[in-house]
Scaffold this active site. Sequence first.
Site, mmCIF file in Angstrom:
data_model
loop_
_atom_site.group_PDB
_atom_site.id
_atom_site.type_symbol
_atom_site.label_atom_id
_atom_site.label_comp_id
_atom_site.label_asym_id
_atom_site.label_seq_id
_atom_site.Cartn_x
_atom_site.Cartn_y
_atom_site.Cartn_z
ATOM 1 N N HIS A 135 0.835 -1.198 0.000
ATOM 2 C CA HIS A 135 0.000 0.000 0.000
ATOM 3 C C HIS A 135 0.869 1.247 0.000
ATOM 4 O O HIS A 135 2.075 1.188 0.282
ATOM 5 C CB HIS A 135 -0.913 0.029 1.232
ATOM 6 C CG HIS A 135 -2.129 -0.822 1.095
ATOM 7 N ND1 HIS A 135 -2.145 -2.156 1.447
ATOM 8 C CD2 HIS A 135 -3.377 -0.537 0.642
ATOM 9 C CE1 HIS A 135 -3.348 -2.655 1.220
ATOM 10 N NE2 HIS A 135 -4.119 -1.700 0.739
ATOM 11 N N LYS A 139 -0.744 4.945 4.413
ATOM 12 C CA LYS A 139 -1.574 3.979 5.144
ATOM 13 C C LYS A 139 -0.929 3.666 6.473
ATOM 14 O O LYS A 139 0.233 3.256 6.539
ATOM 15 C CB LYS A 139 -1.769 2.704 4.320
ATOM 16 C CG LYS A 139 -2.748 1.741 4.968
ATOM 17 C CD LYS A 139 -3.177 0.657 4.013
ATOM 18 C CE LYS A 139 -4.218 -0.275 4.638
ATOM 19 N NZ LYS A 139 -5.440 0.451 5.047
#
Length: 238
Positions: A135, A139
Amino acid sequence: MKIALIGYGKMGQEIEKIALDRGHEIVSKIDVSSEDSFTDDAFKSADVAIEFTRPEAAYDNYMKCFDAKVPVVSGTTGWLDKLAEIKDRCDNDNQTFFYASNFSLGVNIFFELNKQLARIMNKMDEYNVSMEEVHHTQKLDAPSGTAITLAEGIIENIDKKNDWKLDQEESNSDLAIKAIREGQVPGIHTVKYESSVDEIIIHHSAKSRKGFALGAVLAAEFASKNSGYLSMNDLLNF
């Protein structure tokens, strides 16, 4: 349908575009600089609130929505230690809460494929299963909520796996999840079964946030017409 947005970052803005394209109205936008808006008449007029914020803020946001009698759709992850309390409010206080670790329709198909493959592989002792997720660097939680949902689908269906561990196994009964944070990656999830002679891989890669945002708006449409604790399984009827 009147929608309140809680969190107006990149996801909130993408949700707004899709909601407007589908003929809905945004009646309230709440971020860290306007938290008092939960008590405004505009917010209370919403048919549903869509919440994408931070793990440490999510639970309080849900409680404020419940106090205003506004159904909640949330894609924030990293707060599930309080899930029982949310379900209790739904059961005993006539609240509506729709949660998904990932609203992408493709990812939810991937969840079902993952469970089916795990059932097939349960008897294949020569294979070990592992996972990797990638990600963007913004995040905060690791592993991702999507990876945890995938892990739970594997653990439910493979007898020799009892728990997941971040990065590496501590025992043979663990499922390792490697979490990588780099660039602006919307989300990549890979499940791998490996033996001494071959490997079987299933893989989902998001191209943008648009798929997540569309799923969230579809969930909001569903939550505005239903009640209780809801999930993508209810929406998609797998």
